[in-house]
Design a protein around this motif. Structure first.
Motif, PDB file in Angstrom:
ATOM      1  N   ILE A   1       0.871  -1.173   0.074  1.00  0.00           N
ATOM      2  CA  ILE A   1       0.031  -0.052  -0.037  1.00  0.00           C
ATOM      3  C   ILE A   1       0.767   1.229  -0.058  1.00  0.00           C
ATOM      4  O   ILE A   1       1.453   1.660   0.929  1.00  0.00           O
ATOM      5  N   THR A   2       0.928   1.888  -1.216  1.00  0.00           N
ATOM      6  CA  THR A   2       1.885   3.120  -1.279  1.00  0.00           C
ATOM      7  C   THR A   2       1.186   4.402  -1.562  1.00  0.00           C
ATOM      8  O   THR A   2       1.674   5.294  -1.797  1.00  0.00           O
ATOM      9  N   THR A   3      -0.002   4.226  -2.303  1.00  0.00           N
ATOM     10  CA  THR A   3      -0.777   5.326  -2.643  1.00  0.00           C
ATOM     11  C   THR A   3      -2.141   5.319  -1.888  1.00  0.00           C
ATOM     12  O   THR A   3      -2.601   4.304  -1.563  1.00  0.00           O
ATOM     13  N   LEU A   4      -2.944   6.323  -2.080  1.00  0.00           N
ATOM     14  CA  LEU A   4      -4.093   6.470  -1.419  1.00  0.00           C
ATOM     15  C   LEU A   4      -5.196   5.401  -2.259  1.00  0.00           C
ATOM     16  O   LEU A   4      -5.885   5.016  -1.707  1.00  0.00           O
ATOM     17  N   ASP A   5      -4.939   5.476  -3.503  1.00  0.00           N
ATOM     18  CA  ASP A   5      -5.996   4.512  -4.306  1.00  0.00           C
ATOM     19  C   ASP A   5      -5.704   2.950  -3.565  1.00  0.00           C
ATOM     20  O   ASP A   5      -6.690   2.310  -3.709  1.00  0.00           O
ATOM     21  N   ASP A   6      -4.524   2.802  -3.585  1.00  0.00           N
ATOM     22  CA  ASP A   6      -4.282   1.325  -2.549  1.00  0.00           C
ATOM     23  C   ASP A   6      -5.061   1.361  -1.641  1.00  0.00           C
ATOM     24  O   ASP A   6      -5.677   0.241  -1.235  1.00  0.00           O
ATOM     25  N   ALA A   7      -4.994   2.168  -0.723  1.00  0.00           N
ATOM     26  CA  ALA A   7      -5.874   2.323   0.666  1.00  0.00           C
ATOM     27  C   ALA A   7      -7.216   2.121   0.274  1.00  0.00           C
ATOM     28  O   ALA A   7      -7.919   1.558   1.392  1.00  0.00           O
ATOM     29  N   LYS A   8      -7.647   2.804  -0.763  1.00  0.00           N
ATOM     30  CA  LYS A   8      -9.226   2.569  -0.716  1.00  0.00           C
ATOM     31  C   LYS A   8      -9.742   1.389  -1.218  1.00  0.00           C
ATOM     32  O   LYS A   8     -10.925   1.188  -1.030  1.00  0.00           O
ATOM     33  N   GLU A   9      -8.855   0.483  -1.390  1.00  0.00           N
ATOM     34  CA  GLU A   9      -9.346  -0.996  -1.782  1.00  0.00           C
ATOM     35  C   GLU A   9      -9.349  -2.159  -0.683  1.00  0.00           C
ATOM     36  O   GLU A   9      -9.556  -3.148  -0.805  1.00  0.00           O
ATOM     37  N   VAL A  10      -8.571  -1.437   0.596  1.00  0.00           N
ATOM     38  CA  VAL A  10      -8.435  -2.593   1.431  1.00  0.00           C
ATOM     39  C   VAL A  10      -9.295  -2.003   2.739  1.00  0.00           C
ATOM     40  O   VAL A  10      -9.839  -1.221   2.761  1.00  0.00           O
ATOM     41  N   ARG A  11      -9.354  -2.987   3.869  1.00  0.00           N
ATOM     42  CA  ARG A  11     -10.227  -2.745   5.080  1.00  0.00           C
ATOM     43  C   ARG A  11      -9.547  -1.504   5.905  1.00  0.00           C
ATOM     44  O   ARG A  11      -8.498  -1.828   6.218  1.00  0.00           O
ATOM     45  N   VAL A  12     -10.347  -0.608   6.128  1.00  0.00           N
ATOM     46  CA  VAL A  12      -9.494   0.561   7.030  1.00  0.00           C
ATOM     47  C   VAL A  12     -10.591   0.827   8.087  1.00  0.00           C
ATOM     48  O   VAL A  12     -11.836   1.162   8.046  1.00  0.00           O
ATOM     49  N   GLY A  13      -9.927   0.596   9.359  1.00  0.00           N
ATOM     50  CA  GLY A  13     -10.561   0.948  10.466  1.00  0.00           C
ATOM     51  C   GLY A  13     -10.649   2.444  10.866  1.00  0.00           C
ATOM     52  O   GLY A  13      -9.795   3.202  10.708  1.00  0.00           O
ATOM     53  N   VAL A  14     -11.959   2.935  11.310  1.00  0.00           N
ATOM     54  CA  VAL A  14     -11.996   4.223  11.772  1.00  0.00           C
ATOM     55  C   VAL A  14     -13.035   4.283  12.971  1.00  0.00           C
ATOM     56  O   VAL A  14     -13.504   3.037  13.387  1.00  0.00           O
ATOM     57  N   VAL A  15     -13.105   5.408  13.470  1.00  0.00           N
ATOM     58  CA  VAL A  15     -13.911   5.536  14.850  1.00  0.00           C
ATOM     59  C   VAL A  15     -15.089   5.973  14.477  1.00  0.00           C
ATOM     60  O   VAL A  15     -15.249   7.031  13.385  1.00  0.00           O
ATOM     61  N   ASN A  16     -16.383   5.473  14.674  1.00  0.00           N
ATOM     62  CA  ASN A  16     -17.805   6.032  14.581  1.00  0.00           C
ATOM     63  C   ASN A  16     -17.853   7.491  14.873  1.00  0.00           C
ATOM     64  O   ASN A  16     -17.541   7.897  15.890  1.00  0.00           O
ATOM     65  N   GLY A  17     -18.406   8.083  13.610  1.00  0.00           N
ATOM     66  CA  GLY A  17     -18.524   9.887  13.801  1.00  0.00           C
ATOM     67  C   GLY A  17     -17.194  10.493  13.796  1.00  0.00           C
ATOM     68  O   GLY A  17     -17.528  11.700  13.638  1.00  0.00           O
ATOM     69  N   ASP A  18     -16.068  10.046  13.875  1.00  0.00           N
ATOM     70  CA  ASP A  18     -14.635  10.423  13.890  1.00  0.00           C
ATOM     71  C   ASP A  18     -14.752  11.379  12.571  1.00  0.00           C
ATOM     72  O   ASP A  18     -15.322  10.842  11.191  1.00  0.00           O
ATOM     73  N   VAL A  19     -13.893  12.440  12.146  1.00  0.00           N
ATOM     74  CA  VAL A  19     -13.836  13.310  10.977  1.00  0.00           C
ATOM     75  C   VAL A  19     -13.164  12.347   9.891  1.00  0.00           C
ATOM     76  O   VAL A  19     -13.409  12.575   8.650  1.00  0.00           O
ATOM     77  N   ARG A  20     -12.154  11.452  10.405  1.00  0.00           N
ATOM     78  CA  ARG A  20     -11.684  10.559   9.549  1.00  0.00           C
ATOM     79  C   ARG A  20     -12.561   9.558   8.829  1.00  0.00           C
ATOM     80  O   ARG A  20     -12.442   9.210   7.722  1.00  0.00           O
ATOM     81  N   GLU A  21     -13.507   8.988   9.681  1.00  0.00           N
ATOM     82  CA  GLU A  21     -14.684   8.389   8.846  1.00  0.00           C
ATOM     83  C   GLU A  21     -15.235   9.218   7.878  1.00  0.00           C
ATOM     84  O   GLU A  21     -15.668   8.705   6.729  1.00  0.00           O
TER      85      GLU A  21
END
Length: 275
Positions: free
Chosen positions: A132-152
């Motif tokens: 995973i070296t680009t943002l497009d790579d990251a968009k294809e895998v499982r990403v953990g966030v916090v409910n309601g967080d701005v990063r979600e």
């Protein structure tokens, strides 16, 4: 003869109003919404969190308490889950401590005082997911966030396909260990804090990408009472001008470095966290 004996009937009501008005001025503002005021924050250590003694603590909390001291406000600071806080704080006299200022939120709040600048980092665990070296790579895998967080919010608005919400950053750190997610959307200071407090190996969490850095504020909804807003804005401006904000930033920068190995740069405008 007593002053209240001179006034009677409607005149007594006028006198009472005058007394209430000038009493309000001596404490800083008219109490039109004092009973409904709430000050809200979330668990986002080390900026705002519950300390081992059970008290709300953190850099942002100390800044807000100084504002309260200057205006004579004793409203307690409440810590809530982020999604609940945001659903409550769209309207009314709510003061939100520690909210990221983003383009989507720009016209939904009054931005009272800038507190922090923090990078958003996508972390993997140890040597997993080195591809995973680009943002497009990251968009294809499982990403953990916090409910309601701005990063979600960011992940959902920017095409991440496999978003896995949880209730805390610590939960996402543990999910990385267990291989239940590939990346976690976190911030360096929060990762360092959670690892130190919970006995996790900080070096095992590898930053892969830093797609954004946000400015964090104290904010109020757009329909906030304007007298209340101006009172807080004036006290916030004064503490930046007289050096109090910088002093608090220096204190916390030193404490975070010594206790958690968290790097930050204190300035008169914000406490800036670095990678």
């Amino acid at each position: 003869m007593a002053l209240t004996q001179i006034f009677h009937g409607r005149n007594l009501g006028i006198l009472t109003g005058i007394i209430v008005f000038y009493t309000a001025l001596t404490v800083g503002y008219l109490p039109c919404n004092a009973d409904s005021l709430r000050i809200l924050t979330v668990h986002e250590p080390p900026s705002n969190y519950i300390d081992p003694a059970g008290n709300i603590a953190g850099f942002s909390i100390d800044v807000v308490k100084e504002i309260q001291r200057r205006i004579g406000d004793t409203t307690p600071i409440e810590l809530l889950p982020e999604r609940r806080l945001l659903s409550m704080a769209e309207h009314g006299d709510h003061i939100i401590v520690g909210i990221s200022r983003t383009p989507a939120r720009e016209h939904r709040y009054h931005w009272v005082i800038k507190l922090l600048v923090k990078p958003w980092v996508l972390y993997s665990y140890k040597d997993r997911n080195t591809h995973i070296t680009t943002l497009d790579d990251a968009k294809e895998v499982r990403v953990g966030v916090v409910n309601g967080d701005v990063r979600e919010e960011y992940a959902r608005e920017n095409g991440f396909k496999h978003i896995d919400p949880s209730n805390s950053h610590l939960s996402n750190l543990r999910k990385l260990i267990e291989g239940r997610i590939d990346l976690a959307f976190l911030e360096p200071q929060g990762v360092a804090y959670e690892c130190r407090v919970n006995g996790l190996d900080l070096s095992a969490y590898k930053p892969r990408l830093t797609p954004y850095a946000s400015e964090v504020y104290v904010a109020m909804p757009m329909d906030t009472d304007l007298d209340l807003l101006r009172l807080w804005e004036k006290a916030a401006q004064d503490m930046k001008l007289d050096g109090t904000f910088l002093s608090i930033a220096h204190t916390w920068s030193k404490r975070l470095s010594e206790q958690y190995g968290i790097a930050s740069i204190p300035t008169a405008d914000a406490l800036t966290f670095t990678r």
